[in-house]
Design an enzyme around this catalytic site. Structure first.
Site, short mmCIF file in Angstrom:
data_model
loop_
_atom_site.label_atom_id
_atom_site.label_comp_id
_atom_site.label_asym_id
_atom_site.label_seq_id
_atom_site.Cartn_x
_atom_site.Cartn_y
_atom_site.Cartn_z
CD GLU A 1 -21.93 -30.88 39.00
OE1 GLU A 1 -21.30 -31.67 39.71
OE2 GLU A 1 -23.09 -31.07 38.64
C1 LIG Z 1 -24.57 -26.95 29.90
C2 LIG Z 1 -24.25 -26.12 31.09
C3 LIG Z 1 -24.93 -26.33 32.27
C4 LIG Z 1 -24.66 -25.53 33.39
N1 LIG Z 1 -25.41 -25.69 34.53
C5 LIG Z 1 -25.27 -24.79 35.54
C6 LIG Z 1 -26.18 -24.79 36.65
O1 LIG Z 1 -27.08 -25.63 36.73
N2 LIG Z 1 -26.03 -23.84 37.60
C7 LIG Z 1 -25.04 -22.90 37.55
O2 LIG Z 1 -24.96 -22.08 38.45
N3 LIG Z 1 -24.15 -22.88 36.52
C8 LIG Z 1 -24.26 -23.79 35.51
N4 LIG Z 1 -23.39 -23.76 34.45
C9 LIG Z 1 -22.28 -22.82 34.46
C10 LIG Z 1 -20.93 -23.50 34.63
O3 LIG Z 1 -20.79 -23.95 35.93
C11 LIG Z 1 -19.86 -22.49 34.18
O4 LIG Z 1 -19.85 -22.52 32.77
C12 LIG Z 1 -18.50 -22.79 34.75
O5 LIG Z 1 -18.49 -22.50 36.11
C13 LIG Z 1 -17.40 -21.98 34.06
O6 LIG Z 1 -17.73 -20.63 34.07
P1 LIG Z 1 -17.65 -19.80 32.70
O7 LIG Z 1 -18.28 -20.62 31.64
O8 LIG Z 1 -18.19 -18.45 32.93
O9 LIG Z 1 -16.11 -19.72 32.39
P2 LIG Z 1 -15.07 -18.61 32.90
O10 LIG Z 1 -15.07 -18.55 34.37
O11 LIG Z 1 -15.31 -17.35 32.15
O12 LIG Z 1 -13.69 -19.24 32.44
C14 LIG Z 1 -13.23 -19.26 31.09
C15 LIG Z 1 -11.96 -20.11 31.04
O13 LIG Z 1 -10.97 -19.57 31.91
C16 LIG Z 1 -10.56 -20.53 32.88
N5 LIG Z 1 -10.32 -19.84 34.14
C17 LIG Z 1 -11.16 -19.02 34.81
N6 LIG Z 1 -10.58 -18.58 35.95
C18 LIG Z 1 -9.34 -19.13 35.99
C19 LIG Z 1 -8.26 -19.09 36.92
N7 LIG Z 1 -8.31 -18.37 38.05
N8 LIG Z 1 -7.15 -19.80 36.65
C20 LIG Z 1 -7.07 -20.56 35.54
N9 LIG Z 1 -8.05 -20.64 34.63
C21 LIG Z 1 -9.19 -19.95 34.85
C22 LIG Z 1 -11.73 -21.50 32.97
O14 LIG Z 1 -11.33 -22.78 33.43
C23 LIG Z 1 -12.18 -21.54 31.52
O15 LIG Z 1 -11.35 -22.41 30.80
C24 LIG Z 1 -23.65 -24.55 33.32
C25 LIG Z 1 -22.94 -24.36 32.14
C26 LIG Z 1 -23.24 -25.10 31.02
C27 LIG Z 1 -22.50 -24.82 29.75
#
Ligand SMILES: Cc1cc2nc3c(=O)[nH]c(=O)nc-3n(C[C@H](O)[C@H](O)[C@H](O)COP(=O)(O)OP(=O)(O)OC[C@H]3O[C@@H](n4cnc5c(N)ncnc54)[C@H](O)[C@@H]3O)c2cc1C
Length: 658
Positions: A423
Site C-alpha cells: 500500500e
Molecule cells: C504480502 C503482500 C501482499 C500484497 N498485496 C497486494 C494486493 O493485494 N494487490 C496488489 O496489487 N499488490 C499487492 N502487493 C504488492 C505490493 O503492493 C508491492 O510489493 C509494492 O507496491 C512494492 O512493489 P515491489 O515489491 O515490486 O517493489 P519495487 O517497486 O520493485 O521496489 C523495490 C524497492 O525499491 C524502492 N523504490 C522503487 N521505486 C523507487 C523510487 N522511485 N524512489 C525510491 N525508492 C524506490 C521500493 O520502495 C523498494 O524498497 C502485495 C505484496 C505483498 C508482499
C-alpha cells in the site's frame, strides 16, 4: 500506446508523468497536513477533536461487541499460523456478522460503518490474526466495494455492492514487472464489441485465491478517437479464462490467500468499467486516500498488545536482582512502546474521524499515518523482542511445547514487516507526500524549477514566484509558537504545540532554501525529501496526541463531575484517564522532539551525496571483494557435500568466491 510502454520499457520521465496524471490535484477541503508543510500550523482544523454522532457510536459499539465476542470464542490464532490458512467457518462467521460489508451502505446490505469504527473493527480482528485483518482490509479498503462506492454508477452500485457485503474481493494492480511504478503496467483490456478482452498476469493478489470479485487495473490501448490508458474493471472470478497459478507464501501473514492470477482472453462487459477509460490509477489512488488508514489501525492494535506484553513480562522476569523493567535500558523501551502506541492510536482516530466528519481533506494525514505507523510499529516490535530476550526469538509453538505461555512475539515481527512495503512502500510514501507537501511551492515556482521549461518560461515563472514568496516568507518569521501564552488551554502540553508551530515554520523555510539551492534537482534529493516528510509526520503525531489527550482529559473531568462523559468523550470505550493521558502525551512529545531535532540536523549534515556515489560504485562492481568468503544459499544445492563435489556445488563455490 507509446512504443516503449508497449515493450515494458519506461523511462523515468514517463513514469513520473503517469504518476502525476494519477494525482488528485484539487484541494476542495482544507488540509491540516498540507498547511503544516507550508509553515501554517492550523490547530483549528483538528481541534476540538471530531467525534462520531450518537447514532454512529451506537451502531459501531454494538457491532464491535458482537465482533469481539466472535473473535474471542471462534478464532484460534495458533491454528491459522500453524495451518497457514484461515478456516472457512471463520470467514462464514464473519460474513454472517456483516464484517465483509462494514463500509457498504445499509441500503446495499452492508453495515454502513464510518472509517472510525471500521478501523476499530480491524484492530479487534488484527489483534487475533493480522492475516484475517489483511483479508478484511484488502477486500474493503482497496478491493471492489470502495472504488464502486466512490466512482461507480448507481447501476454498478446496485449490482456489485450487495455482493460485496457477502463475498470476498481483491485488488489487482501489481505485476511481475510492475511494483511501485504503474507506468510499466502490461495487462491489456482491448475493446471488442460490448466487451473488453483482458490479458495479463497479476502478482501478489491478496485474497486473489479465494475472491469472487476482483478489481483489475489494465491498459486500454490508444487508438483513433480513443484516449485509452490504465483503467479499472470489476471482474467476476467465475469468468472463463482466469487461472490462479500459485498460492504465495510469505515471511508473515501466513493465513493470507495471496496468488498469481492470469487472465487469458477474459471477456469483461463494458458495463464493468469503473469511471472512464484512463482513470484507473486515479481511482486506485483516491481509494487509497482513506483506504490507507487500515494499516495504521493494525499498527495501533499491535502497539496495544506490545504494551501489554512488555508490561507483564518486564514485571515478571527478574534478572540481576530486579524485574528487568526496572533496568534503565529496558525502561526506556517500555516508555517508547507505550508512548508510541498512544500516538499511533491518536493519529489513526483523528484522521478517521476527520474523514467521517467530512471536515477536511485527509489525504496527507492518512499517508503520514501509514508511513509513520508502519515504521514505528516495526520498531516497537523489535524492542518487544529485545525485552522478551531469547523468548522473543522463540516461536509460540515451541514456548508452549516446553510448558511456557505461547507468546507469539516472533510471529508479531514477521507479520508487521510487510506494512513498510505494501500500500505504498516507505520510499514511495516519502515521495508521494513530499510531492503533495511542496505542491504550493510548485504551484508558485513550478516553472522555475521545471527542468523542461524554456528560459522565457522560467523568467515568467520567476516573476510570479517572486510575488508569492514576498507575501509568504514574512509569515514564516514569527508565530504563535514564540508567545509563551499560546495554546494555554492545553496546560502542560501547550509548550509542545508551541514547538510544533515553530518547527512547522522552520520546516517550510528549509523546503524554501532547498528549492532555491537545488531547484529542479530537488525531486531527486530523496534523502532530504524523506527527512522533511518524517519531520512532518512527527509534527502531525505530536498534534494528534496533544489534541487527543486534551479531549481525553476533558471527558474524564466531566465523568468525575457526574456529567455524561459519553457526549464529550471520543466515542471509544476505555478512553484514557485524563491525567494519565496528559502524562503519556507529554512523554511522547518529548521523545518525538528528540527525533525531530535529529531530522532537522540531518537535512543539512549527512552522507547522502557520498552514499549515492558509493552505491554507484557498488553497482558497478568495484567492491565485489567485500562479498568474498561466503556461499550463496539461493543457488540450488547439494548442500551436503558428496565425496566428489557435484556440478552445482562447484558452480556455487565458483560464483561466490571466483
Ligand atoms: C504480502 C503482500 C501482499 C500484497 N498485496 C497486494 C494486493 O493485494 N494487490 C496488489 O496489487 N499488490 C499487492 N502487493 C504488492 C505490493 O503492493 C508491492 O510489493 C509494492 O507496491 C512494492 O512493489 P515491489 O515489491 O515490486 O517493489 P519495487 O517497486 O520493485 O521496489 C523495490 C524497492 O525499491 C524502492 N523504490 C522503487 N521505486 C523507487 C523510487 N522511485 N524512489 C525510491 N525508492 C524506490 C521500493 O520502495 C523498494 O524498497 C502485495 C505484496 C505483498 C508482499
Amino acid at each position: 500506446m507509446h512504443a516503449d510502454t508497449e515493450r515494458g520499457h519506461v523511462d523515468e520521465r514517463t513514469a513520473r508523468k503517469v504518476a502525476e496524471e494519477a494525482r488528485e490535484t484539487e484541494w476542495r477541503l482544507p488540509s491540516f497536513g498540507k498547511q503544516l508543510f507550508l509553515g501554517d500550523f492550523r490547530l483549528d482544523l483538528v481541534h476540538p477533536h471530531p467525534r462520531p454522532s450518537d447514532e454512529a457510536r451506537r451502531k459501531g459499539e454494538e457491532f464491535l461487541a458482537r465482533l469481539t465476542e466472535f473473535c474471542a470464542s471462534k478464532i484460534d490464532p495458533a491454528e491459522i499460523e500453524r495451518e497457514s490458512r484461515i478456516p472457512d467457518e471463520v470467514i462464514i462467521g464473519l460474513r454472517d456478522l456483516g464484517a465483509l460489508g462494514m463500509k457498504v451502505p445499509e441500503r446495499h446490505g452492508g453495515l454502513g460503518l464510518g472509517q472510525l469504527y471500521y478501523g476499530r473493527a480491524l484492530m479487534v480482528v488484527g489483534s487475533v490474526s493480522p492475516a484475517l485483518a489483511a483479508l478484511l482490509s484488502a477486500h474493503q479498503s482497496i478491493g471492489v466495494p470502495q472504488p464502486v462506492k466512490l466512482f461507480g454508477t448507481p447501476e454498478q452500485q446496485d449490482e456489485w455492492l450487495p455482493r460485496c457485503a457477502r463475498e470476498v474481493s481483491a485488488f489487482l494492480l501489481t505485476e511481475p514487472d510492475v511494483g511501485s511504478d504503474p507506468a510499466r503496467l502490461r495487462a491489456t483490456a482491448v475493446p471488442d464489441g460490448d466487451d473488453y478482452v483482458l490479458n495479463g498476469v497479476k502478482l501478489w493478489t491478496t485474497n486473489g485465491v479465494v475472491a469472487d470479485l476482483v478489481v483489475v487495473m489494465a491498459r486500454v490501448p490508444e487508438s483513433d478517437g480513443r484516449r485509452g490508458g490504465i483503467s479499472a474493471f470489476v471482474v467476476d472470478m467465475a469468468t472463463p479464462g482466469i487461472t490462479v497459478e500459485n498460492r504465495n507464501a510469505f515471511m508473515g501473514l501466513r493465513g493470507i490467500e495471496n496468488g498469481v492470477t492470469r487472465f487469458h482472453d477474459v471477456r469483461v462487459p463494458k458495463a464493468n468499467l469503473i469511471g472512464r477509460e484512463g482513470a484507473g490509477l486515479k481511482i486506485a489512488l483516491t481509494t487509497l486516500n482513506t483506504g490507507r488508514l487500515s494499516l495504521p489501525a493494525g499498527c495501533a492494535a499491535a502497539g496495544k498488545w506490545a504494551t501489554m506484553i512488555a508490561r507483564e513480562w518486564s514485571r515478571e522476569r527478574v534478572q540481576w536482582g530486579r524485574p528487568v523493567g526496572e533496568h534503565e535500558a529496558v525502561s526506556r523501551k517500555i516508555a517508547f512502546i507505550a508512548a508510541t502506541t498512544y500516538a499511533m492510536e491518536a493519529m489513526h482516530d483523528l484522521s478517521a474521524q476527520l474523514a467521517d466528519a467530512g471536515r477536511g481533506d485527509i489525504r496527507i494525514e492518512a499517508a503520514l499515518a501509514k508511513l509513520w505507523s508502519s515504521e514505528m510499529a516495526y520498531r516497537v516490535a523489535d524492542e518487544l523482542v529485545q525485552i522478551r530476550g531469547g523468548r522473543g526469538y522463540e516461536t509460540a509453538e515451541s514456548l508452549a511445547a516446553r510448558g511456557e505461555r505461547g507468546v507469539p512475539v516472533e510471529q508479531f515481527v514477521r507479520d508487521l514487516r510487510i506494512n513498510r512495503i505494501f500500500e505504498g512502500s516507505t520510499e514511495i510514501m516519502h515521495l508521494l507526500i513530499a510531492r503533495e507537501a511542496v505542491d504550493a511551492h510548485l504551484a508558485a515556482a513550478g516553472g522555475v524549477i521545471d527542468p523542461d521549461a524554456s528560459a522565457g518560461q522560467k523568467a515568467r515563472a520567476a516573476a510570479k514566484a517572486g510575488g508569492f514568496y514576498a507575501r509568504w516568507l514574512p509569515t514564516l518569521v514569527t508565530g504563535a509558537g514564540q508567545r509563551p501564552s499560546s495554546y494555554a488551554e492545553f496546560g502542560p502540553l501547550a509548550r509542545h504545540l508551541r514547538y510544533v508551530e515553530r518547527a512547522s515554520r522552520k520546516l517550510a523555510r528549509s523546503i524554501f532554501y532547498a528549492a532555491g539551492r537545488w531547484q529542479g534537482r530537488l525531486e531527486y534529493k530523496q534523502g532530504f525529501l524523506g527527512r522533511m516528510v518524517d519531520i512532518g509526520a512527527e509534527l502531525f503525531a505530536m498534534s494528534a496526541v496533544c489534541v487527543r489527550a486534551h479531549a481525553d482529559a476533558r471527558a474524564d473531568a466531566r465523568a468525575d463531575s457526574g456529567a455524561d462523559s459519553g457526549a464529550e468523550g471520543l466515542g471509544m470505550d476505555g478512553a484514557a484517564p485524563g491525567a494519565s493521558a496528559v502524562k503519556l502525551a507529554d512523554v511522547f512529545c518529548r521523545q518525538a522532539r528528540v527525533r525531530v531535532e535529529e531530522l532537522f540536523e540531518g537535512l543539512w549534515r549527512n552522507t547522502d551525496a557520498l552514499d549515492v556515489k558509493v552505491a554507484k560504485a557498488v553497482l558497478a562492481g568495484e567492491f565485489t571483494w567485500v562479498e568474498q568468503g561466503v556461499l550463496d544459499p539461493s543457488i540450488p544445492g547439494p548442500w551436503i557435500a558428496p565425496s566428489e563435489p557435484g556440478p552445482s556445488e562447484r558452480d556455487n563455490v565458483h560464483r561466490v568466491i571466483g
